[in-house]
Write a protein that holds these residues in place. Structure first.
Motif, PDB file in Angstrom:
ATOM      1  N   GLN A  80       0.822  -1.199   0.000  1.00 22.93           N
ATOM      2  CA  GLN A  80       0.000   0.000   0.000  1.00 22.93           C
ATOM      3  C   GLN A  80       0.862   1.258   0.000  1.00 22.93           C
ATOM      4  O   GLN A  80       0.472   2.280  -0.568  1.00 22.93           O
ATOM      5  CB  GLN A  80      -0.930  -0.004   1.214  1.00 22.93           C
ATOM      6  N   SER A  81       2.019   1.194   0.608  1.00 30.65           N
ATOM      7  CA  SER A  81       2.923   2.346   0.588  1.00 30.65           C
ATOM      8  C   SER A  81       3.301   2.698  -0.844  1.00 30.65           C
ATOM      9  O   SER A  81       3.402   3.883  -1.209  1.00 30.65           O
ATOM     10  CB  SER A  81       4.189   2.048   1.404  1.00 30.65           C
ATOM     11  N   TYR A  82       3.498   1.680  -1.679  1.00 27.99           N
ATOM     12  CA  TYR A  82       3.806   1.944  -3.088  1.00 27.99           C
ATOM     13  C   TYR A  82       2.606   2.540  -3.803  1.00 27.99           C
ATOM     14  O   TYR A  82       2.711   3.571  -4.481  1.00 27.99           O
ATOM     15  CB  TYR A  82       4.242   0.653  -3.786  1.00 27.99           C
ATOM     16  N   PHE A  83       1.435   1.913  -3.657  1.00 24.52           N
ATOM     17  CA  PHE A  83       0.252   2.382  -4.376  1.00 24.52           C
ATOM     18  C   PHE A  83      -0.137   3.800  -3.964  1.00 24.52           C
ATOM     19  O   PHE A  83      -0.634   4.573  -4.771  1.00 24.52           O
ATOM     20  CB  PHE A  83      -0.926   1.429  -4.142  1.00 24.52           C
ATOM     21  N   HIS A  84       0.098   4.154  -2.698  1.00 20.30           N
ATOM     22  CA  HIS A  84      -0.283   5.476  -2.217  1.00 20.30           C
ATOM     23  C   HIS A  84       0.739   6.554  -2.547  1.00 20.30           C
ATOM     24  O   HIS A  84       0.395   7.733  -2.618  1.00 20.30           O
ATOM     25  CB  HIS A  84      -0.504   5.437  -0.704  1.00 20.30           C
ATOM     26  N   ALA A  86       3.538   6.149  -5.064  1.00 22.88           N
ATOM     27  CA  ALA A  86       4.139   6.140  -6.400  1.00 22.88           C
ATOM     28  C   ALA A  86       3.287   6.932  -7.386  1.00 22.88           C
ATOM     29  O   ALA A  86       2.054   6.896  -7.353  1.00 22.88           O
ATOM     30  CB  ALA A  86       4.324   4.709  -6.887  1.00 22.88           C
ATOM     31  N   ARG A  87       3.949   7.612  -8.273  1.00 19.77           N
ATOM     32  CA  ARG A  87       3.266   8.461  -9.242  1.00 19.77           C
ATOM     33  C   ARG A  87       2.592   7.655 -10.347  1.00 19.77           C
ATOM     34  O   ARG A  87       1.487   7.991 -10.794  1.00 19.77           O
ATOM     35  CB  ARG A  87       4.294   9.426  -9.837  1.00 19.77           C
ATOM     36  N   LEU A  88       3.229   6.577 -10.786  1.00 10.17           N
ATOM     37  CA  LEU A  88       2.724   5.823 -11.937  1.00 10.17           C
ATOM     38  C   LEU A  88       1.320   5.261 -11.722  1.00 10.17           C
ATOM     39  O   LEU A  88       0.447   5.464 -12.581  1.00 10.17           O
ATOM     40  CB  LEU A  88       3.711   4.714 -12.294  1.00 10.17           C
ATOM     41  N   PRO A  89       1.043   4.551 -10.620  1.00  9.26           N
ATOM     42  CA  PRO A  89      -0.328   4.043 -10.441  1.00  9.26           C
ATOM     43  C   PRO A  89      -1.376   5.150 -10.405  1.00  9.26           C
ATOM     44  O   PRO A  89      -2.488   4.985 -10.924  1.00  9.26           O
ATOM     45  CB  PRO A  89      -0.258   3.300  -9.097  1.00  9.26           C
ATOM     46  N   ARG A  90      -1.039   6.301  -9.803  1.00  5.64           N
ATOM     47  CA  ARG A  90      -1.999   7.404  -9.717  1.00  5.64           C
ATOM     48  C   ARG A  90      -2.307   7.975 -11.095  1.00  5.64           C
ATOM     49  O   ARG A  90      -3.432   8.406 -11.361  1.00  5.64           O
ATOM     50  CB  ARG A  90      -1.458   8.510  -8.802  1.00  5.64           C
ATOM     51  N   ILE A  91      -1.321   7.962 -11.981  1.00  2.00           N
ATOM     52  CA  ILE A  91      -1.530   8.495 -13.324  1.00  2.00           C
ATOM     53  C   ILE A  91      -2.358   7.540 -14.172  1.00  2.00           C
ATOM     54  O   ILE A  91      -3.292   7.953 -14.876  1.00  2.00           O
ATOM     55  CB  ILE A  91      -0.175   8.783 -14.011  1.00  2.00           C
ATOM     56  N   THR A 132      -5.938 -12.959 -11.858  1.00  2.00           N
ATOM     57  CA  THR A 132      -4.606 -12.360 -11.959  1.00  2.00           C
ATOM     58  C   THR A 132      -4.671 -10.881 -12.305  1.00  2.00           C
ATOM     59  O   THR A 132      -3.667 -10.183 -12.204  1.00  2.00           O
ATOM     60  CB  THR A 132      -3.755 -13.079 -13.019  1.00  2.00           C
ATOM     61  N   LEU A 133      -5.846 -10.397 -12.716  1.00  2.00           N
ATOM     62  CA  LEU A 133      -5.969  -9.012 -13.154  1.00  2.00           C
ATOM     63  C   LEU A 133      -6.504  -8.152 -12.013  1.00  2.00           C
ATOM     64  O   LEU A 133      -7.633  -7.666 -12.034  1.00  2.00           O
ATOM     65  CB  LEU A 133      -6.884  -8.927 -14.382  1.00  2.00           C
ATOM     66  N   GLN A 134      -5.661  -7.958 -11.007  1.00  2.00           N
ATOM     67  CA  GLN A 134      -5.992  -7.102  -9.880  1.00  2.00           C
ATOM     68  C   GLN A 134      -4.707  -6.524  -9.317  1.00  2.00           C
ATOM     69  O   GLN A 134      -3.639  -7.140  -9.421  1.00  2.00           O
ATOM     70  CB  GLN A 134      -6.758  -7.879  -8.810  1.00  2.00           C
ATOM     71  N   PRO A 135      -4.761  -5.329  -8.741  1.00  2.00           N
ATOM     72  CA  PRO A 135      -3.543  -4.682  -8.247  1.00  2.00           C
ATOM     73  C   PRO A 135      -2.777  -5.567  -7.274  1.00  2.00           C
ATOM     74  O   PRO A 135      -3.347  -6.148  -6.352  1.00  2.00           O
ATOM     75  CB  PRO A 135      -4.082  -3.425  -7.564  1.00  2.00           C
TER      76      PRO A 135
END
Length: 256
Positions: A80-84, A86-91, A132-135
């Motif tokens: 969750q630290s990455y998802f919250h 990181a710029r790439l997932p947010r974009i 397999t298609l989930q974050p």
């Protein structure tokens, strides 16, 4: 994709590396492990594995029932630290949402991590075609459209080294497991700018993918659309979904 970075030996913390390797020893096939099994999977001595497991248990990242160890939900904090942050997932997530709902199909974005593609954004638009298609989920790069697009972005010498390093297992009767043929498929993805994979990861799953590039032209991720084979032919998949994928590809390039 990230540029390789080498840390000088005096700055490298081997204990952190070993602790993370203990966490990574647990997977879908082996969610509960003994101390000996963790040692075998990580290359640590049994005594060292014991110390790391007990430390992780004390910190709340590992559960212990008196015989077997398993990861605790606290490990999700790391992802969750990455998802919250990181710029790439947010974009890409808003783009994935728009694409999936426009096509009424499942779409996801992935990045290459060693042998696998890690999903960093996904939405099903009401049609779930694969778990397999989930974050956060991982899938072998060699038999996925996102994986082939990402491998196609590597220099040929790195592709050859990757093929030498990673085994190709037949996950379905359609999985390409011959290295020379896979090398051709990767070259095709590089030449045409997209990849199509038909039921190589799972029976019934058809996927088309394009690279997501930044303004410098570097491939930083791959985006796909996945459908069930009973609902759409390969020709229809390409005709219907590729133009929409390429449109998103162009829009995202200005944001990365």
């Amino acid at each position: 994709m990230d540029t390789p970075f080498t840390v000088q030996k005096r700055d490298f913390i081997a204990g952190l590396q070993k602790g993370l390797s203990v966490i990574e020893a647990f997977d879908q096939e082996q969610s509960r492990l003994s101390m000996t099994e963790v040692a075998q999977r990580t290359g640590l001595t049994r005594a060292a594995a014991r110390r790391y497991l007990l430390t992780l248990t004390q910190l709340g990242y590992v559960n212990y029932d008196g015989r077997m160890f398993s990861l605790s939900p606290r490990v999700l904090r790391l992802g969750q630290s990455y998802f919250h942050s990181a710029r790439l997932p947010r974009i890409v997530y808003p783009q994935v949402q728009k694409l999936a709902h426009a096509l009424q199909e499942t779409s996801s974005v992935g990045v290459l991590d060693a042998a696998d593609v890690i999903c960093i954004a996904a939405t099903s638009a009401g049609r779930t075609v694969s778990p397999t298609l989930q974050p956060g989920s991982r899938a072998p790069a060699y038999c996925t459209a996102n994986g082939r697009v990402l491998l196609a972005a590597l220099p040929q010498e790195r592709v050859d080294a990757w093929l030498d390093e990673h085994p190709l297992e037949p996950l379905t009767p359609h999985t390409v497991t011959h290295k020379d043929r896979l090398r051709i498929e990767i070259a095709r993805a590089r030449a045409q700018g997209f990849a199509v994979v038909d039921q190589e990861l799972e029976l019934g799953l058809r996927t088309i993918s394009v690279p997501l590039k930044n303004l410098r032209g570097d491939t930083v991720a791959a985006m796909n659309v996945s459908v069930h084979a009973t609902r759409m032919t390969l020709a229809d998949l390409q005709e219907r979904c590729l133009p929409a994928l390429m449109q998103v590809q162009a829009q995202v390039r200005n944001l990365l």
